[in-house]
Design a protein around this motif. Structure first.
Motif, PDB file in Angstrom:
ATOM      1  N   TYR B 194       0.827  -1.213   0.000  1.00 43.31           N
ATOM      2  CA  TYR B 194       0.000   0.000   0.000  1.00 43.31           C
ATOM      3  C   TYR B 194       0.853   1.252   0.000  1.00 43.31           C
ATOM      4  O   TYR B 194       0.341   2.349   0.212  1.00 43.31           O
TER       5      TYR B 194
ATOM      6  N   ASP E  87       0.158   0.565  -7.167  1.00 43.26           N
ATOM      7  CA  ASP E  87      -0.155   0.393  -8.597  1.00 43.26           C
ATOM      8  C   ASP E  87       0.038  -1.051  -9.030  1.00 43.26           C
ATOM      9  O   ASP E  87      -0.408  -1.448 -10.098  1.00 43.26           O
ATOM     10  N   LEU E 112      -7.851   0.314   0.554  1.00 39.31           N
ATOM     11  CA  LEU E 112      -8.340   1.456  -0.230  1.00 39.31           C
ATOM     12  C   LEU E 112      -7.893   2.770   0.389  1.00 39.31           C
ATOM     13  O   LEU E 112      -7.467   3.691  -0.315  1.00 39.31           O
ATOM     14  N   ARG E 116      -4.943   3.849  -1.823  1.00 36.72           N
ATOM     15  CA  ARG E 116      -5.560   4.697  -2.827  1.00 36.72           C
ATOM     16  C   ARG E 116      -6.064   6.018  -2.276  1.00 36.72           C
ATOM     17  O   ARG E 116      -6.663   6.809  -2.997  1.00 36.72           O
ATOM     18  N   THR E 163      -8.710  -2.229  -4.915  1.00 36.85           N
ATOM     19  CA  THR E 163      -7.824  -1.072  -5.112  1.00 36.85           C
ATOM     20  C   THR E 163      -7.581  -0.776  -6.583  1.00 36.85           C
ATOM     21  O   THR E 163      -6.884   0.171  -6.907  1.00 36.85           O
TER      22      THR E 163
END
Ligand code: ATP
Ligand code: ATP
Ligand code: MG
Ligand code: MG
Lengths: 309, 295, 265, 295, 265
Positions: B194, E87, E112, E116, E163
Motif C-alpha cells: 500500500y 499500482d 483502499l 488509494r 484497489t
C-alpha cells in the motif's frame, strides 16, 4: 550573593536543627537582618551521605549534611575545596548486643554478627575499628571487621530483636539504640563516648569553598540561623519535638521524641567535637589519604572560634 | 491459552435443546451469541479474585504463625495500617504523587523505546545502535546514573523520571524489537504494497502486528517502573514536603512501622492488580485475543 | 484389500456419528458442520468434497482429535476419540505446518522419532527415503522458510506418509502443486497404499483427483456442512461400480453446484 | 532485521562474472556458498566495535569538558582505575564472586519462569496463578523481600540469590508466556499429532517455537539480574570480606573513588557486551536467524 | 480493449529483462529464476505456469518490488521498479496475508484508504461491494483467524481487486477454492476486467484456468526458472489464435511434463 540557598538533610532526629531552621524560616530571617533581602531557603531530603556528596559536587545543593565519614571523605578528596560548616549534634553510637555472654569487645566471637549501615566505610565501622584498636592494640584495629554485616538500622533492629538471625549485635544510633534498649535482652557493649573519651560530633553540615568565598554574607547568615536553631532546641525541647513530628509526619508519640531529646548523651551543638580524632584514625588506617593539621583545617574559619576538637 | 490440545467448544446440551429438523433453522443456529452465564465465566477477574483471597489467607496464617510483627506483620495489621494511612495519613496523596511521576517516566520511556525499536528495525545502523545501547545501559543500576542525572536535572522529580526512563526503556525496546522482527514477511509485504513507509508503516503495520510483544514490554516496564521508582525515591530523596510512596515506605521503615511499610507495598500490589486486570486485560481482550494473536 | 462398500463383517475403522462442530468466539458461536455421519473402513480411501468454508478442515480436525464435537461422536477403532495421536497422521491445509526450527530431513525424522519411536539413525534414513519420494532430496537440509509453498506441502506429505498412520487425514495437500507434480504425488500415494493399505480422508477441490483417489466421495453442503451425498467409485481412478465416467463427473459437479447458495446477505 | 522492504540479495557483479550459457552450469550456480568478504561483513561485532568506540570517545570528551572528576571521571582515569583494580586490587575476584551469584540466581529464575509459563499455558488455573503472581510480585522492589528473605535464608548469598530470582523470574515468565500463547495453532496441532504432551510437548514444541521471545526474556533477565545484584549487595547483608562487584562500587562510591566506581560499572558493561555479542548473538545466529524466525 | 499480441505501438506496461533472482541465506545462495524475459502490455492477462519451486512466486515478488534482481531489471511504465506500490496489487500465495487485527471489511477498506487515499466512509462502501463479489458479505465483520483457508484467499482477492491496480499480481489465488467458487471468481475477475481492463500476472497450476484467463501463457522450466515457451491464446477462454483447443492443452501439458527433471539428488 545567591538568591536561593539550598540545603539537604537526611532522615531522622539528628537533623533536627535543619528542621527547626526550615520550620521557623531562620535563614530567611537572618538573611534579611544581614541586608540580603528576600533570600529563599529550600530543603531537600536525601537518602545517604554518598548521594549528599554527589548532589553537592553536581551543584544541586549548597549545604550538605550527614555523618562524619562522608564529610571527611569529600574533604580529603577535594583537597579542602569542601569543608565543614558546623556540627549539628553530639550523639553516641552504641554497640547493642542480644548475646548474653558478650560483655565487652573482647567477648565478641565468630557467632556474633554485627550489623552496621555499611561495612568498612560507615562511621560505625570506623568506631568499631577504634574500639578494636583500643582493646587489642593499634595494629589489630581490623580484627572485628569480619564480623560486620551491612544492614540499614531498622532492618538491623528488627533482626536482633526477632532473635531469628545470626545477627546479635547492632552499632546503632538514635532512636534505634534507645528503642532496642527497651528490650530486656539488649545490652550496650560499647559506647562511643567511652572509646573516644568524651562526646563527639555525629552529624554535621558542609559546603564548598567556592560557595563560602562567593557568598560571605549568606554564609554567615546561615551559620547564625544554625546557631539559633541549636539554641532553640536546647531551650524548647518539647516545642522542638513538636516541630519534628509536624515536619516529618512521623506517628511516634511526642513523649518518645521528647524523651530522646532530653536524654543525657544527646546534645545539639554547632561545635565540632573529636572530628579530628576520627580523621587521624582514618588516616592511620589508610581510609583517609590526607592528614588534617588539626580540626580547624577541616572547617571554614567562621567556626574556628568555638572550642572544637 | 489453556487446554492447548483442543479448542474450547460449547457444551452439547444447549445445542440439543434447540434441535431443529430443517436446514433453515440450522442456518439461524449457525451463529448465535453466547449466553450471559458463559460470558461471566469468561471473566477471568472473578476466578482470580478467589486465588487472590487464597494468597492473602496464606499471608495471614504465615504471619500469625511466625509471630514477628516487626519483621512480617499480619494481614489485618497491614489492612488496619492501610485504612489508617488512607483515612488520616497521606497515603493517597503519596500514591498520587508517585503515580504522576511513574506515568511521566513510563510515557517517555515507552515513546523512546518505540523510536529506538523502529529505528533498529528500519536501518542497520539503528539495529547496531540499539544492540549496543541495550547491552551497555540495560545492566546498569540506577545508582550509576546518579551523577549524570544530578548534573543534567538536579535534585527532584526530573532526576527520578530520568531513572524511571532508564528502568523501562530497555526492556520495552527489546520486546518491541523482538515483536517487529518476528512479523511474518507476508504481512510486511502487504503493508509495503500500500506504499506504507517510515512512521506510517510502523504505526499501521509494525505496532499492531507486534502487539502481543509490545503489551508484554508494557507490562514488564510497568512493573520495573514501580521497582525503580521506589528505589530512586530512597536514593534521591525528596524535596521538602513532597515525596511519594517510596518515601512513605522508607519513613515507616525507619520508624519500624512495619505494618505501614507493608501497607505501602500492598498499595502498590493493589494498583498493580488493578492495572493488570482492568487496563492490560481489557486491552488484551479488545486486541490480541479478539484478533486471534493470542491463543 | 479391504472392502470399499462398507459391508464387511467387522466394524468400521472410523465412525463419525451425528457430529456437529462449532467454534465459540468471543461474540459468536459458529456452527461449522451439522450432524455429519459417515464411516471409513480400514484401507478405504474417502474423499471429502465441498464448497469453500463448508467445514471440511473442521471435520478433519475433529477426526484428528483436535476439536471436540458439541454433539455426536467420533469413534476410531471402536473407541471414542479424545485427542490427537500418531495413528491419525494429518497434513494440514496451511503452509506453516512445518516446524521452522528443523530442516526438511529433521521435520520428517522428528515425526518418526516422536510419533513412532523410531531410533534416530533409522528415522533419518526413512526420512530421506520419503523425501526422495516427494522429489526434494536436494533440499533435505534446507529450513522450511527457504522453500516454496508447494515444496512445503510436499514435505508435510512426506512427513505424514513416513509415519505410516492407520488413518491419513489430508487437507488439500496437492492444491499448491503443478499438474505434473500433483500426478506424481498421487501415484506415490497410491503406490504406498498398494504396499500396505491405509484408510484415508482426503479433502480436495479437484473432481479429477477425487475420482482418481477415492473409493467413495462424500459431498458436503455449504455452511454449515452436512453430508449431501455419498458416491461410490471403483477406487482405481476408473468408473464407479454404478456410474459411467462422464455421468459421475457430471453428477458430482451438479451436486456441488446446485447446493451452492449465495452467501451475500 | 534491516531494510525491511527488500530481502537482502547479493550484488549482481559476482553473478555476471560467472556467466555460463548452458543450463547445466546454471544448476551448479543455483546454490553456492558465500564469499569470505561477505561473511565478514555479516559479523555485526565488527560494525558495533566502531559504534562502541564512538560512545567511548563521547564519554571522554564530555568528561573532560565537564571537569568534575569526583562526579564524572574521564575515560582514561576510569581505564587506569580498571587496570589498577585488575592488577593490584580485587576487582576480578569481586566480579567472579558476583558472576557466580548471578548465574545461580539466573538459572533458578529461568527454570522457575519456564515452569510457571508452561503451567500457565497448559491449565486455566496455571494461567490465573501466573497472572496473579506476576501482577502481585513483579512491581515489588527488592526491599520488600528483605524481611522474608532474612527469615528464610538468613544473611548472605542465599538472600541475594533470592532477590535475583525475584528480579529475573517475572520478566522471563511474562516473555515465555507471550511466546507460548503466540504460537500458531497449526504448529501446536502438529506437536499434538505426534502424541506429545506435558513436558515433552513443552520441550520439543513450545520452547523452540517461542524461542525469539524466550531469548528476549533471557536478555532482559540478564540485565535485570545485574541491576538487582548490585542493588541487593547494598541493601542486603554483605559480610565484611565477601561482597561482589556491587559492594566494590558501593565502597568506592562512599570513599569518592569515582574512577573506581566507573571502573566497576565499565566492567559490568564489558561483561554485558561480551555476553550479548558472544553468547546471545551466537545463539541467535544458530537458532532464530537460521530458522527464519527473526527477519 | 488493449491488444493482447504485444504489437501495440506504445511501450509495454511491464518489461522484465534478463531477470535473475537469488536468495542469499546464511550458508548458501539459491538462484530462483535465471534471466527471465517477458513483457506485459496494458490490459493484458498473462498466466505463469511452471513446476513447484521453479520461482513463480519469486518472480511475482520481483515485479511487485519486494525483491531486487541480481541481474537484469524490471521496468514498470518505463521506469525501473524500486519498491512496492499500490499500482501493483498483489495476492500472495500464503494464507497469512490478511492483517489479523482487522476484520474482513476493514482489511479491504484499509487497502483502499492507505493504498488509494479513498476516504474512510467511501472505502467501507466499496469494501462491502467487493466482499459481496467474493460471496463473503456474511463474514464482513469476522476477523481473519475465524475464516477457512479458501475464505481468507477470497478476502485477499477482494482486497486486491478493490484497489483497482494497473497491474494485478496473483499467486495461485484460487488454489484453495472449490470448482464452483473458483469458476465464480474467474467470472468476477473477467467481468471486472471487462469494465476497465487491467494488466495481470496470474500464477496457477490449472491448465484450464490458464486457458480461461490468459491472453498469453508463459511456461517456466524447473529450478532455476527460465522462460521455456510463450503461448498466445485468444483470451476468451477459447482457442488461441494459432492453436486448436485440444492441441493447446496437449502442448502445455507436454511442455511442462518434458522439462521436469528429477530433483532427487
Ligand atoms: N478458528 C475458527 N474460529 C471461528 N470460526 C472458524 C474457525 N475456523 C473456521 N471457522 C469457520 O468454520 C467454518 C468452516 O471452516 P473450515 O476451515 O472447516 O472450512 P473448509 O471447508 O475447510 O473451507 P476451505 O475449503 O476454504 O478450506 C467457516 O465458516 C469458518 O468461518
Ligand atoms: N525465503 C527464501 N529463502 C531462500 N530460498 C527461497 C526462499 N523462498 C523461496 N526460495 C527458493 O526459491 C525457489 C523458488 O521458490 P518460489 O517460491 O518462487 O517457487 P514457486 O514457483 O512459487 O513454487 P510453488 O509453486 O511451489 O509455490 C525454491 O527453490 C525455493 O527453495
Ligand atoms: Mg479448509
Ligand atoms: Mg509459489
Amino acid at each position: 550573593e545567591v538568591k536561593e540557598v539550598r540545603f539537604a538533610k537526611q532522615y531522622g532526629l539528628s537533623y533536627l536543627p535543619l528542621i527547626v531552621m526550615e520550620q521557623q524560616k531562620l535563614v530567611e530571617k537572618h538573611a534579611k537582618a544581614a541586608g540580603l533581602g528576600q533570600l529563599k531557603a529550600s530543603y531537600a531530603t536525601l537518602g545517604s551521605g554518598a548521594a549528599m556528596n554527589d548532589a553537592l559536587l553536581s551543584g544541586s545543593i549548597d549545604y550538605a549534611s550527614g555523618g562524619v565519614a562522608p564529610m571527611l571523605t569529600i574533604w580529603g578528596k577535594s583537597r579542602g575545596e569542601v569543608r565543614g560548616v558546623a556540627a549539628l549534634d553530639t550523639i553516641p553510637i552504641y554497640l547493642n548486643s542480644v548475646n548474653p555472654s558478650v560483655k565487652g569487645v573482647k567477648d565478641l566471637s565468630d557467632k556474633d554478627k554485627i550489623a552496621l549501615p555499611a561495612v568498612k566505610v560507615s562511621i560505625q565501622a570506623v568506631l568499631l575499628q577504634m574500639a578494636a584498636a583500643k582493646a587489642f592494640g593499634a595494629n589489630e584495629y581490623d580484627r572485628l571487621d569480619r564480623l560486620t554485616v551491612s544492614m540499614k538500622h531498622p532492618d538491623a533492629m528488627a533482626a536482633i530483636l526477632s532473635g531469628r538471625s545470626e545477627v546479635t549485635g547492632h552499632l546503632a544510633s538514635p532512636p534505634f539504640m534507645f528503642q532496642e534498649l527497651k528490650d530486656k535482652r539488649v545490652r550496650t557493649v560499647v559506647n562511643s563516648y567511652d572509646v573516644l573519651g568524651g562526646p563527639h560530633t555525629f552529624d554535621l553540615v558542609w559546603a564548598t569553598k567556592k560557595f563560602h568565598d562567593e557568598n560571605p554574607k549568606t554564609y554567615r547568615a546561615v551559620l547564625a540561623a544554625l546557631d539559633e536553631a541549636v539554641a532553640y532546641i536546647g531551650k524548647n525541647k518539647r516545642a522542638a519535638a513538636e516541630l519534628y513530628l509536624k515536619a516529618s509526619g512521623s506517628k511516634e508519640p511526642i513523649s518518645e521524641v521528647y524523651e530522646i531529646l532530653s536524654r543525657q548523651p544527646v546534645h545539639y551543638t554547632t561545635t565540632p567535637l573529636k572530628v579530628s580524632a576520627f580523621a587521624d584514625f582514618m588516616n592511620r588506617t589508610g581510609s583517609l589519604k590526607e592528614k588534617p593539621k588539626g580540626w580547624k583545617d577541616l572547617f571554614f574559619p567562621e567556626i574556628h572560634g568555638k572550642k572544637g576538637s | 491459552m489453556e487446554q492447548s490440545d483442543t479448542i474450547a467448544l460449547a457444551p452439547a446440551a444447549q445445542v440439543l435443546a434447540q434441535r431443529a429438523p430443517g436446514p433453515v433453522v440450522v442456518e439461524v443456529e449457525a451463529a448465535r451469541p453466547l449466553s450471559p452465564a458463559e460470558r461471566l465465566w469468561n471473566v477471568a477477574a472473578l476466578r482470580k479474585l478467589l486465588l487472590l483471597s487464597l494468597l492473602l489467607a496464606l499471608w495471614q496464617v504465615y504471619a500469625v504463625t511466625l509471630d514477628k510483627p516487626l519483621l512480617f506483620p499480619t494481614l489485618d495489621d497491614t489492612l488496619a495500617a492501610l485504612w489508617n494511612g488512607i483515612l488520616h495519613g497521606e497515603l493517597l496523596g503519596r500514591v498520587g504523587h508517585s503515580l504522576r511521576t511513574l506515568v511521566t517516566g513510563y510515557a517517555i520511556g515507552a515513546t523512546l523505546a518505540a523510536l529506538l525499536a523502529v529505528a533498529a528495525y528500519s536501518t542497520r545502523f539503528g539495529n547496531d545502535l540499539m544492540e549496543i545501547l541495550t547491552a551497555t545501559f540495560n545492566p546498569l543500576p540506577p545508582i550509576a546514573l546518579l551523577p549524570v542525572s544530578l548534573i543534567w536535572f538536579g535534585l527532584g522529580q526530573a532526576s527520578i523520571v530520568f531513572v524511571l526512563v532508564h528502568a523501562v526503556l530497555w526492556p520495552m525496546a527489546l520486546n518491541a524489537h523482538t515483536g517487529f522482527t518476528g512479523i511474518t514477511p507476508t504481512i510486511r509485504m502487504v503493508g509495503r504494497n500500500y506504499g506504507l513507509t517510515g512512521w506510517r508503516f510502523a504505526w499501521r503495520i509494525l505496532f499492531p502486528a507486534a502487539f502481543p510483544q509490545l503489551l508484554t514490554g508494557l507490562k514488564i516496564g510497568w512493573a520495573f517502573g514501580w521497582r525503580s521508582l521506589i528505589a530512586a525515591e530512597l536514593v534521591y530523596g525528596v524535596s521538602s514536603g513532597s515525596g511519594g510512596i517510596g518515601w512513605f515506605i522508607y519513613e515507616n521503615k525507619n520508624q519500624l512501622e512495619t505494618a505501614s511499610v507493608f501497607a505501602g507495598l500492598l498499595t502498590i500490589i493493589l494498583i498493580g492488580l488493578a492495572v493488570e486486570n482492568l487496563l492490560f486485560a481489557g486491552i488484551e481482550r479488545r486486541t490480541v485475543l479478539r484478533w486471534g494473536m493470542k491463543h | 484389500m479391504a472392502s470399499s462398500k462398507g459391508t464387511s463383517a467387522e466394524a468400521p475403522l472410523l465412525e463419525v456419528r451425528g457430529v456437529t462442530l462449532q467454534y465459540t468466539t468471543r461474540e459468536q458461536r459458529v456452527t461449522a458442520t451439522w450432524r455429519v455421519d459417515f464411516d471409513a473402513w480400514a484401507g478405504e480411501r474417502l474423499v471429502l468434497l465441498g464448497p469453500s468454508g463448508c467445514g471440511k478442515s473442521t471435520l478433519l480436525k475433529a477426526v484428528g482429535g483436535y476439536l471436540k464435537p458439541v454433539e455426536g461422536e467420533v469413534q476410531f477403532r471402536g473407541k471414542q476419540v479424545h485427542g490427537p495421536g500418531p495413528d491419525r497422521g494429518m497434513v494440514f491445509q496451511e503452509f506453516d505446518q512445518l516446524l521452522p526450527w528443523k530442516t526438511v530431513k529433521q521435520n520428517v525424522a522428528f515425526a518418526l522419532q516422536e510419533g513412532r519411536g523410531v531410533p534416530r539413525r533409522e528415522a533419518e534414513e526413512q526420512a530421506l527415503h520419503f523425501i526422495a519420494k516427494v522429489k526434494l532430496s536436494r533440499f533435505a537440509d534446507a529450513y522450511p522458510h527457504t522453500l516454496s509453498g508447494g515444496m512445503k506441502q510436499r514435505v508435510a506429505i512426506a512427513r505424514c506418509l513416513a509415519t505410516r498412520p492407520e488413518l491419513i487425514l489430508m487437507d488439500e495437500p496437492f492444491a499448491a502443486l503443478d499438474a505434473l507434480t500433483r500426478q506424481q504425488m498421487q501415484d506415490e500415494l497410491l503406490e504406498l497404499w498398494q504396499e500396505s493399505p491405509f484408510a484415508m480422508l482426503f479433502v480436495t477441490h479437484s473432481i479429477d483427483e477425487a475420482v482418481r483417489l477415492g473409493h467413495r466421495v462424500i459431498l458436503l453442503s455449504p455452511h454449515p456442512g452436512r453430508v449431501k451425498e455419498v458416491l461410490a467409485l471403483d477406487g482405481k481412478g476408473e468408473l464407479g461400480p454404478v456410474q459411467s465416467g462422464a455421468e459421475l463427473q457430471e453428477r458430482i459437479h451438479r451436486s456441488l453446484f446446485e447446493t451452492a447458495c449465495d452467501y451475500s446477505i
